[in-house]
Design a protein around this motif. Structure first.
Motif: not given
Ligand code: MG
Ligand code: ATP
Length: 390
Positions: A122-124, A145-147, A149-151, A243-245
Motif C-alpha cells: 500500500k505505502t509503496t 492515515l496509518d499511525p 507513519a511509513s508514508l 490516501i495511504d490506509c
Molecule cells: Mg503501509
C-alpha cells in the motif's frame, strides 16, 4: 521483574536506540532534497521529444537546464513544471494539454489505497503514485492515515522526532479540531503536499464508537463524512488526493473509503494473500451496506486491484494472477508492480524510485523497476483523466 515491566523497558530501549540511529542517518531538521531529472526523463514525463527540448534550450526558450561537463542536460522538478506552463502558453493548441490540472466542473479525485493484509505494498504504491502524479503536473495531496507513519517517513517526516500533527487534528470530534490547512506540509516534490501521520490517529478509532453511542450527539452517526468535510476546505488547491490506509478495517479506513472517489486494492498474488483479501472484501461489503443505509455516499468512479511485488517467473504467482484475471478481469489494472530489489533497497534509505539516481544502482534493475512503476502510474493517471471526461 514482571513481564509488562520487562517489555516496557525493552520497548523504551528500542525506541531510544532507533532514535539515535535515525538522528545519525537523517538529522531531524534536514529537509529532503530532490535530484534533478535527465533530458530523457523530462521528455517522457512532460510528453515531448528530446529534440524539442534541445531546440527550446538552444533558442533560449523556457527554463534553462543545467549542463554537465560532458554536455548532459538536466532539469529540476520545478523546471519541469515551468516547461509545462511554457509549452501550454506558447504551443499551438488552445487547450492546456501539458498542465493536466482539473478544469471547472471536474471533481477532486480522492484515491484510497487499501487492503487489510499488512505488507501488500500500500505505502509503496501510494508514495510512487503521489510522486508520479506530481512529476506529471498534477497538484497532489498525500494523506498518511496509518499511525505507523511509513508514508510520512518516506517523505522525511518522523513522528517520533518531528512532532508533526496528523489529520486527526482535522477530523477529531471535540473543540480542539483544527482546519485541515493547519496539518498540511510541503514535500521535496513540487506539487506534492502531505499530511503526515502519528500515533494520535489511533485516537480516532477509540473516539468514534464513543461518539456514536452518545445519544445527544449527531456527529458520530456521520463519522464517515469527516475526511470529505475536511477535504472540502482545500478542494480548490488540489487535483488528486492519495490516501495511504492502515492495514486494518477500522474507522480510519472506513472514513477514507467513504471520502474516496476511487479505490486501489493492492494484492500480492499468493494463495494466503488472496484468501485474506477475499475476507477483506466480504467484511468491507458487510460494513459498507449499513453505512450507505445511514446516508453515506459511497460513489466510486472506479476501483481496481493492483498486483504488487509480482514475480512473473514464479509459476504459482503467475497462476494466481491468471486466476484473478478470470474472476474479475475488468477490475484489474493491466500493469503490475513487479518485485524489485531496487524498490526495497530505495525504501531502506527512505527513498522512492523517483528519488534515487539511476547511477546509484544496477542499470537494468533500476530500469525494470521504474518501467513497471511508470506503467502502473500512467494507467491510473489515465483512469483519472477518463473520470474527468477527457
Ligand atoms: Mg503501509
Ligand atoms: N515491488 C516491490 N519490490 C520489492 N519490495 C517491495 C515492493 N513493494 C513493496 N516492497 C517492500 O515490501 C515491504 C512492504 O511494503 P509496503 O510498506 O508498501 O506495504 P504496506 O501494505 O504499506 O504495509 P503495511 O500494511 O505494514 O502498511 C516494504 O519493505 C517495501 O519496501
Amino acid at each position: 521483574m514482571h513481564f509488562e515491566d520487562q517489555i516496557l523497558e525493552q520497548g523504551d530501549l528500542i525506541s531510544k536506540k532507533l532514535h539515535l540511529l535515525s538522528v545519525q542517518r537523517f538529522p531531524p531538521n534536514a529537509r529532503k532534497n530532490l535530484r534533478s531529472f535527465s533530458l530523457g526523463e523530462v521528455a517522457s514525463y512532460v510528453g515531448v521529444s528530446q529534440s524539442t527540448l534541445k531546440k527550446l534550450h538552444l533558442e533560449g526558450k523556457g527554463p534553462s537546464p543545467q549542463t554537465s561537463s560532458t554536455g548532459r542536460r538536466s532539469y529540476t522538478a520545478e523546471q519541469m513544471l515551468e516547461l509545462r506552463e511554457y509549452l501550454d502558453v506558447h504551443g499551438r493548441s488552445d487547450s492546456r494539454i501539458y498542465v493536466p490540472r482539473r478544469r471547472p466542473g471536474e471533481k477532486l479525485q480522492v484515491l484510497a489505497v487499501v487492503n487489510f493484509k499488512g505488507g501488500s505494498g500500500k505505502t509503496t504504491t501510494a508514495a510512487h503514485l503521489a510522486q508520479y502524479l506530481a512529476l506529471t503536473g498534477h497538484r497532489v495531496l498525500a494523506i498518511d492515515l496509518d499511525p505507523q507513519a511509513s508514508l510520512s517517513s518516506l517523505h522525511g517526516f518522523q513522528p517520533e522526532l518531528d512532532q508533526v500533527p496528523s489529520i486527526y487534528e482535522a477530523i477529531r470530534y471535540d473543540d480542539e479540531r483544527k482546519p485541515i490547512s493547519d496539518v498540511i506540509r510541503s514535500t521535496n516534490f513540487p506539487g506534492l503536499d502531505i499530511i503526515p501521520a502519528n500515533l494520535d490517529l489511533q485516537e480516532y478509532e477509540y473516539d468514534t464508537p464513543l461518539v456514536m453511542a452518545d445519544k445527544r450527539s449527531n456527529e458520530g452517526k456521520k463519522f464517515f463524512t469527516r475526511i470529505s468535510r475536511a477535504l472540502a476546505e482545500v478542494d480548490e488547491r488540489y487535483d488528486v488526493v492519495v490516501i495511504d490506509c492502515p492495514p486494518q478495517l477500522g474507522y480510519l479506513t472506513l472514513t477514507a473509503l467513504t471520502a474516496a472517489t476511487s479505490v486501489l486494492i493492492t494484492i500480492h498474488p499468493q494463495m494466503l494473500d488472496v484468501m485474506s483479501m477475499g475476507q477483506f472484501l466480504l467484511m468491507l461489503g458487510g460494513i459498507l451496506k449499513p453505512i450507505r443505509a445511514a446516508g453515506a455516499e459511497v460513489n466510486l468512479s472506479w476501483y481496481r486491484y493492483l498486483i504488487t511485488r509480482y514475480e512473473p517467473t514464479d509459476v504459482p504467482q503467475a497462476q494466481m494472477v491468471g486466476f484473478m484475471a478470470t474472476m474479475f478481469n475488468e477490475s484489474m489494472l493491466k500493469n503490475q508492480m513487479v518485485k524489485s530489489t531496487a524498490i526495497s533497497d530505495a525504501g531502506i534509505t527512505k527513498q522512492t524510485m523517483y528519488e534515487v539516481e539511476r547511477s546509484s544502482m544496477n542499470r537494468s534493475t533500476y530500469d525494470r523497476a521504474i518501467e513497471s512503476l511508470d506503467s502502473v502510474n500512467a494507467e491510473i493517471a489515465d483512469l483519472i483523466r477518463q473520470t474527468w471526461g477527457r
